[in-house]
Scaffold this motif. Structure first.
Motif, PDB file in Angstrom:
ATOM      1  N   VAL A 199      -5.438  -0.654  -0.851  1.00  0.00           N
ATOM      2  CA  VAL A 199      -4.966   0.733  -0.968  1.00  0.00           C
ATOM      3  C   VAL A 199      -5.041   1.489   0.352  1.00  0.00           C
ATOM      4  CG1 VAL A 199      -5.614   0.844  -3.400  1.00  0.00           C
ATOM      5  CG2 VAL A 199      -7.245   1.576  -1.659  1.00  0.00           C
ATOM      6  N   LYS A 200      -5.501   0.841   1.410  1.00  0.00           N
ATOM      7  CA  LYS A 200      -5.693   1.547   2.680  1.00  0.00           C
ATOM      8  C   LYS A 200      -4.373   2.061   3.248  1.00  0.00           C
ATOM      9  CE  LYS A 200      -7.694   1.095   7.294  1.00  0.00           C
ATOM     10  NZ  LYS A 200      -8.421   0.205   8.242  1.00  0.00           N
ATOM     11  N   ARG A 201      -3.370   1.186   3.370  1.00  0.00           N
ATOM     12  CA  ARG A 201      -2.086   1.608   3.932  1.00  0.00           C
ATOM     13  C   ARG A 201      -1.367   2.589   3.018  1.00  0.00           C
ATOM     14  NH1 ARG A 201       3.294  -0.158   4.242  1.00  0.00           N
ATOM     15  NH2 ARG A 201       4.239   0.253   6.285  1.00  0.00           N
ATOM     16  N   SER A 225      -5.544  -1.545  -8.768  1.00  0.00           N
ATOM     17  CA  SER A 225      -6.523  -2.160  -7.864  1.00  0.00           C
ATOM     18  C   SER A 225      -7.871  -2.328  -8.554  1.00  0.00           C
ATOM     19  CB  SER A 225      -6.670  -1.319  -6.594  1.00  0.00           C
ATOM     20  OG  SER A 225      -7.266  -0.067  -6.869  1.00  0.00           O
ATOM     21  N   SER A 255      -9.632  -3.620  -4.626  1.00  0.00           N
ATOM     22  CA  SER A 255      -9.763  -2.292  -4.020  1.00  0.00           C
ATOM     23  C   SER A 255     -10.021  -2.441  -2.528  1.00  0.00           C
ATOM     24  CB  SER A 255     -10.903  -1.524  -4.686  1.00  0.00           C
ATOM     25  OG  SER A 255     -12.114  -2.256  -4.571  1.00  0.00           O
ATOM     26  N   GLY A 256     -10.070  -1.345  -1.798  1.00  0.00           N
ATOM     27  CA  GLY A 256     -10.339  -1.402  -0.365  1.00  0.00           C
ATOM     28  C   GLY A 256      -9.074  -1.567   0.442  1.00  0.00           C
ATOM     29  N   LEU A 257      -8.884  -2.746   1.034  1.00  0.00           N
ATOM     30  CA  LEU A 257      -7.735  -2.981   1.907  1.00  0.00           C
ATOM     31  C   LEU A 257      -6.410  -2.833   1.169  1.00  0.00           C
ATOM     32  CD1 LEU A 257      -8.991  -6.052   3.996  1.00  0.00           C
ATOM     33  CD2 LEU A 257      -8.822  -3.661   4.738  1.00  0.00           C
ATOM     34  N   PHE A 290      -2.715   4.704   1.091  1.00  0.00           N
ATOM     35  CA  PHE A 290      -3.440   5.972   1.219  1.00  0.00           C
ATOM     36  C   PHE A 290      -2.996   6.729   2.458  1.00  0.00           C
ATOM     37  CE2 PHE A 290      -6.989   8.226   3.239  1.00  0.00           C
ATOM     38  CZ  PHE A 290      -7.193   9.230   2.300  1.00  0.00           C
ATOM     39  N   VAL A 291      -2.818   6.009   3.562  1.00  0.00           N
ATOM     40  CA  VAL A 291      -2.368   6.644   4.801  1.00  0.00           C
ATOM     41  C   VAL A 291      -0.979   7.249   4.620  1.00  0.00           C
ATOM     42  CG1 VAL A 291      -1.720   6.237   7.209  1.00  0.00           C
ATOM     43  CG2 VAL A 291      -3.804   5.208   6.283  1.00  0.00           C
TER      44      VAL A 291
END
Length: 210
Positions: A166-168, A156, A162-164, A170-171
């Motif tokens: 890696v969001k899912r 990323s 970056s940001g969106l 990360f969860v």
């Protein structure tokens, strides 16, 4: 849950990699035993002898405090892996932790076998194996997931997404870590209240003249 299963399947090559790294650590730990000096071997023998006498006469602490002490140590280990997975530069640290865990297991089992032959092997089976049958797979899954997320962070950064992006992941990564933490509590229960009983059965056979 389906997403977690899919993530685990995708990371199968990483599981194989960290498993091999762990096994290399086990072999290295066992080889260290053979490199000990005579004085170190004698000190180790004296320590183990005193430990077996203590286990036979007094047993091990099986209090709730002991449980939380054991669980806390393992949770810190898995928490450190999680934190390292969040960092681009944490990848080598994850690999080092896996290798060190293997070294610890290999050295412990190697010491018992070198000092007490098959009696030592039996003690290793009841003292080291039970909770590690849970902890080691947990460690490997956590490490593979941390490596995968760290690599995702690197991609990323390179692509500038970056940001969106890696969001899912990360969860999912955090949810898997919490699930593994629950498994660690189960291993701590086993190590606190089951393992000491089995160790008490075998310890007398390792005491000279007992």
């Amino acid at each position: 849950m389906h997403s977690l299963r899919g993530m685990i399947r995708e990371q199968t090559p990483l599981y194989l990699f960290v498993a091999v790294l762990f096994l290399v650590g086990v072999v290295f730990g066992a080889l260290i035993v053979g490199a000990l000096t005579m004085d170190q071997v004698q000190e180790l023998s004296d320590y183990l002898g005193n430990f077996f006498i203590m286990v036979d006469q007094h047993g091990l602490d099986t209090s709730p405090e002991a449980f939380w002490s054991i669980a806390g140590l393992q949770l810190k280990w898995i928490g450190l892996i999680w934190i390292l997975g969040l960092s681009v530069i944490g990848l080598p640290g994850i690999l080092i932790l896996d290798f060190l865990k293997g070294v610890l297991v290999g050295f412990t089992v190697g010491c018992l076998i070198s000092q007490y032959s098959w009696h030592g092997l039996l003690f290793a089976l009841v003292s080291v194996a039970p909770h590690n049958l849970i902890l080691i797979p947990v460690l490997l899954v956590a490490s593979a997931s941390a490596i995968a997320f760290s690599l995702l962070m690197i991609r990323s950064r390179v692509t500038g997404r970056s940001g969106l992006a890696v969001k899912r992941p990360f969860v999912l990564y955090s949810a898997l870590t919490l699930t593994l933490a629950a498994a660690i509590l189960g291993a701590a229960l086993l190590e606190t209240w089951v393992t000491p009983v089995m160790m008490g059965w075998v310890a007398p056979s390792l005491i000279p003249g007992a």
